[in-house]
Design a protein around this motif. Structure first.
Motif, PDB file in Angstrom:
ATOM      1  N   VAL A  34       0.842  -1.204   0.000  1.00 26.61           N
ATOM      2  CA  VAL A  34       0.000   0.000   0.000  1.00 26.61           C
ATOM      3  C   VAL A  34       0.876   1.252   0.000  1.00 26.61           C
ATOM      4  CG1 VAL A  34      -1.754   1.282   1.302  1.00 26.61           C
ATOM      5  CG2 VAL A  34      -1.914  -1.204   1.112  1.00 26.61           C
ATOM      6  N   GLU A  35       1.990   1.220   0.728  1.00 32.43           N
ATOM      7  CA  GLU A  35       2.897   2.364   0.768  1.00 32.43           C
ATOM      8  C   GLU A  35       3.480   2.666  -0.605  1.00 32.43           C
ATOM      9  OE1 GLU A  35       5.616   1.200   3.845  1.00 32.43           O
ATOM     10  OE2 GLU A  35       4.208   1.742   5.445  1.00 32.43           O
ATOM     11  N   LYS A  36       3.872   1.634  -1.349  1.00 31.15           N
ATOM     12  CA  LYS A  36       4.417   1.844  -2.693  1.00 31.15           C
ATOM     13  C   LYS A  36       3.371   2.422  -3.630  1.00 31.15           C
ATOM     14  CE  LYS A  36       8.045  -1.631  -2.693  1.00 31.15           C
ATOM     15  NZ  LYS A  36       8.530  -2.877  -3.296  1.00 31.15           N
ATOM     16  N   ILE A  37       2.168   1.868  -3.593  1.00 30.32           N
ATOM     17  CA  ILE A  37       1.090   2.370  -4.452  1.00 30.32           C
ATOM     18  C   ILE A  37       0.816   3.836  -4.145  1.00 30.32           C
ATOM     19  CG2 ILE A  37      -1.374   2.178  -4.982  1.00 30.32           C
ATOM     20  CD1 ILE A  37      -1.056  -0.874  -4.381  1.00 30.32           C
ATOM     21  N   ALA A  38       0.711   4.170  -2.870  1.00 30.48           N
ATOM     22  CA  ALA A  38       0.417   5.550  -2.457  1.00 30.48           C
ATOM     23  C   ALA A  38       1.568   6.485  -2.831  1.00 30.48           C
ATOM     24  CB  ALA A  38       0.160   5.605  -0.956  1.00 30.48           C
ATOM     25  N   ARG A 107      -4.948  18.410  -1.867  1.00 36.96           N
ATOM     26  CA  ARG A 107      -6.230  17.851  -2.290  1.00 36.96           C
ATOM     27  C   ARG A 107      -6.031  16.879  -3.452  1.00 36.96           C
ATOM     28  NH1 ARG A 107      -9.208  18.458  -6.301  1.00 36.96           N
ATOM     29  NH2 ARG A 107      -8.216  20.341  -7.058  1.00 36.96           N
ATOM     30  N   SER A 108      -5.217  17.274  -4.431  1.00 40.43           N
ATOM     31  CA  SER A 108      -4.949  16.414  -5.585  1.00 40.43           C
ATOM     32  C   SER A 108      -4.216  15.141  -5.186  1.00 40.43           C
ATOM     33  CB  SER A 108      -4.144  17.170  -6.637  1.00 40.43           C
ATOM     34  OG  SER A 108      -4.891  18.243  -7.150  1.00 40.43           O
ATOM     35  N   VAL A 109      -3.249  15.271  -4.282  1.00 38.12           N
ATOM     36  CA  VAL A 109      -2.523  14.097  -3.788  1.00 38.12           C
ATOM     37  C   VAL A 109      -3.494  13.148  -3.098  1.00 38.12           C
ATOM     38  CG1 VAL A 109      -0.838  13.296  -2.067  1.00 38.12           C
ATOM     39  CG2 VAL A 109      -0.265  15.197  -3.590  1.00 38.12           C
ATOM     40  N   ARG A 110      -4.326  13.700  -2.232  1.00 41.23           N
ATOM     41  CA  ARG A 110      -5.296  12.884  -1.492  1.00 41.23           C
ATOM     42  C   ARG A 110      -6.217  12.128  -2.462  1.00 41.23           C
ATOM     43  NH1 ARG A 110      -6.329  16.620   1.898  1.00 41.23           N
ATOM     44  NH2 ARG A 110      -4.994  15.884   3.577  1.00 41.23           N
ATOM     45  N   GLU A 111      -6.761  12.839  -3.458  1.00 36.82           N
ATOM     46  CA  GLU A 111      -7.659  12.205  -4.425  1.00 36.82           C
ATOM     47  C   GLU A 111      -6.951  11.121  -5.231  1.00 36.82           C
ATOM     48  OE1 GLU A 111      -9.126  15.430  -6.790  1.00 36.82           O
ATOM     49  OE2 GLU A 111     -10.596  16.054  -5.293  1.00 36.82           O
ATOM     50  N   ASN A 112      -5.736  11.416  -5.691  1.00 37.80           N
ATOM     51  CA  ASN A 112      -4.987  10.459  -6.509  1.00 37.80           C
ATOM     52  C   ASN A 112      -4.608   9.213  -5.709  1.00 37.80           C
ATOM     53  OD1 ASN A 112      -4.183  10.168  -9.212  1.00 37.80           O
ATOM     54  ND2 ASN A 112      -2.041  10.551  -8.681  1.00 37.80           N
ATOM     55  N   VAL A 113      -4.180   9.411  -4.480  1.00 36.34           N
ATOM     56  CA  VAL A 113      -3.776   8.291  -3.628  1.00 36.34           C
ATOM     57  C   VAL A 113      -4.980   7.415  -3.304  1.00 36.34           C
ATOM     58  CG1 VAL A 113      -2.966   7.704  -1.303  1.00 36.34           C
ATOM     59  CG2 VAL A 113      -1.711   9.370  -2.679  1.00 36.34           C
ATOM     60  N   ILE A 114      -6.084   8.030  -2.924  1.00 33.17           N
ATOM     61  CA  ILE A 114      -7.285   7.251  -2.582  1.00 33.17           C
ATOM     62  C   ILE A 114      -7.741   6.433  -3.784  1.00 33.17           C
ATOM     63  CG2 ILE A 114      -9.749   7.429  -2.020  1.00 33.17           C
ATOM     64  CD1 ILE A 114      -8.969   9.815  -0.183  1.00 33.17           C
ATOM     65  N   ALA A 115      -7.801   7.065  -4.957  1.00 35.04           N
ATOM     66  CA  ALA A 115      -8.256   6.358  -6.161  1.00 35.04           C
ATOM     67  C   ALA A 115      -7.340   5.173  -6.488  1.00 35.04           C
ATOM     68  CB  ALA A 115      -8.322   7.321  -7.339  1.00 35.04           C
ATOM     69  N   ALA A 116      -6.030   5.393  -6.436  1.00 32.25           N
ATOM     70  CA  ALA A 116      -5.079   4.327  -6.788  1.00 32.25           C
ATOM     71  C   ALA A 116      -5.128   3.177  -5.789  1.00 32.25           C
ATOM     72  CB  ALA A 116      -3.660   4.891  -6.884  1.00 32.25           C
ATOM     73  N   VAL A 117      -5.111   3.486  -4.505  1.00 30.14           N
ATOM     74  CA  VAL A 117      -5.085   2.431  -3.484  1.00 30.14           C
ATOM     75  C   VAL A 117      -6.389   1.634  -3.504  1.00 30.14           C
ATOM     76  CG1 VAL A 117      -5.030   1.981  -0.997  1.00 30.14           C
ATOM     77  CG2 VAL A 117      -3.388   3.565  -2.011  1.00 30.14           C
ATOM     78  N   GLU A 118      -7.523   2.328  -3.578  1.00 33.46           N
ATOM     79  CA  GLU A 118      -8.801   1.604  -3.579  1.00 33.46           C
ATOM     80  C   GLU A 118      -8.963   0.758  -4.834  1.00 33.46           C
ATOM     81  OE1 GLU A 118     -11.931   4.443  -2.713  1.00 33.46           O
ATOM     82  OE2 GLU A 118     -11.532   4.304  -0.556  1.00 33.46           O
ATOM     83  N   ARG A 119      -8.539   1.283  -5.979  1.00 28.00           N
ATOM     84  CA  ARG A 119      -8.669   0.528  -7.227  1.00 28.00           C
ATOM     85  C   ARG A 119      -7.778  -0.709  -7.230  1.00 28.00           C
ATOM     86  NH1 ARG A 119      -5.582   0.430 -11.564  1.00 28.00           N
ATOM     87  NH2 ARG A 119      -4.437   2.292 -10.973  1.00 28.00           N
ATOM     88  N   MET A 120      -6.541  -0.565  -6.777  1.00 27.94           N
ATOM     89  CA  MET A 120      -5.590  -1.669  -6.869  1.00 27.94           C
ATOM     90  C   MET A 120      -5.720  -2.702  -5.749  1.00 27.94           C
ATOM     91  SD  MET A 120      -2.196   0.274  -8.241  1.00 27.94           S
ATOM     92  CE  MET A 120      -1.291  -1.238  -8.502  1.00 27.94           C
ATOM     93  N   THR A 121      -6.170  -2.275  -4.579  1.00 26.08           N
ATOM     94  CA  THR A 121      -6.203  -3.198  -3.444  1.00 26.08           C
ATOM     95  C   THR A 121      -7.607  -3.612  -3.028  1.00 26.08           C
ATOM     96  OG1 THR A 121      -6.295  -1.446  -1.768  1.00 26.08           O
ATOM     97  CG2 THR A 121      -4.099  -2.176  -2.503  1.00 26.08           C
ATOM     98  N   GLY A 122      -8.602  -2.802  -3.353  1.00 27.08           N
ATOM     99  CA  GLY A 122      -9.957  -3.082  -2.892  1.00 27.08           C
ATOM    100  C   GLY A 122     -10.185  -2.663  -1.453  1.00 27.08           C
TER     101      GLY A 122
END
Length: 152
Positions: A34-38, A107-122
């Motif tokens: 999760v740390e790498k993805i974020a 805000r952009s970092v938060r949105e990008n991180v949330i989208a990537a982590v949720e999409r890749m990990t569930g």
């Protein structure tokens, strides 16, 4: 084969176990994943110059130059994740470029991180805390560049 087996036609496979295959086991995701993805998702945002504190970046630059050093640690530098079974919480430390709107970058970092982590990990991302530890000035040399030897 006997004559009676040929008359029945093709046999249907026997279903073993029962139930949805997704319920037949458990998937765990390590904090480091999760740390790498974020970390990679945060670096994709315009205005993010680097991740981690100055000291962490300096040690990381030295470690990356040592044979056998962990270059993969660069991806997760400046990110700390707590991962549960269905949720995760993240703490990020970033350095922003001078002149950017810090609140917008965060805000952009938060949105990008949330989208990537949720999409890749569930996993559900319950919070992303962002600490801005420095501002990169245009005429300021990178610490990673200073760590390089002057002579070859």
């Amino acid at each position: 084969m006997t004559e009676s087996q040929q008359e029945d036609g093709p046999r249907t496979p026997v279903k073993r176990g029962g139930g949805d295959p997704a319920t037949r086991g458990r998937t765990t995701i390590a904090d480091g994943v999760v740390e790498k993805i974020a970390g990679l998702a945060a670096r994709d945002v315009v205005g993010v110059h680097a991740m981690g504190s100055g000291l962490a970046r300096t040690f990381g630059a030295v470690r990356d130059r040592v044979p056998g050093g962990r270059a993969a640690a660069t991806a997760s530098r400046g990110v700390k994740a707590e991962v549960g079974e269905v949720q995760t919480a993240l703490d990020l430390e970033i350095v922003v470029d001078y002149g950017v709107a810090i609140a917008e970058v965060a805000r952009s970092v938060r949105e990008n991180v949330i989208a990537a982590v949720e999409r890749m990990t569930g996993l559900e991302v319950v919070e992303v805390n962002i600490a801005v530890s420095d501002v990169k000035l245009p005429d300021e040399a990178d610490e990673e560049e200073e760590a390089e030897p002057r002579l070859q």
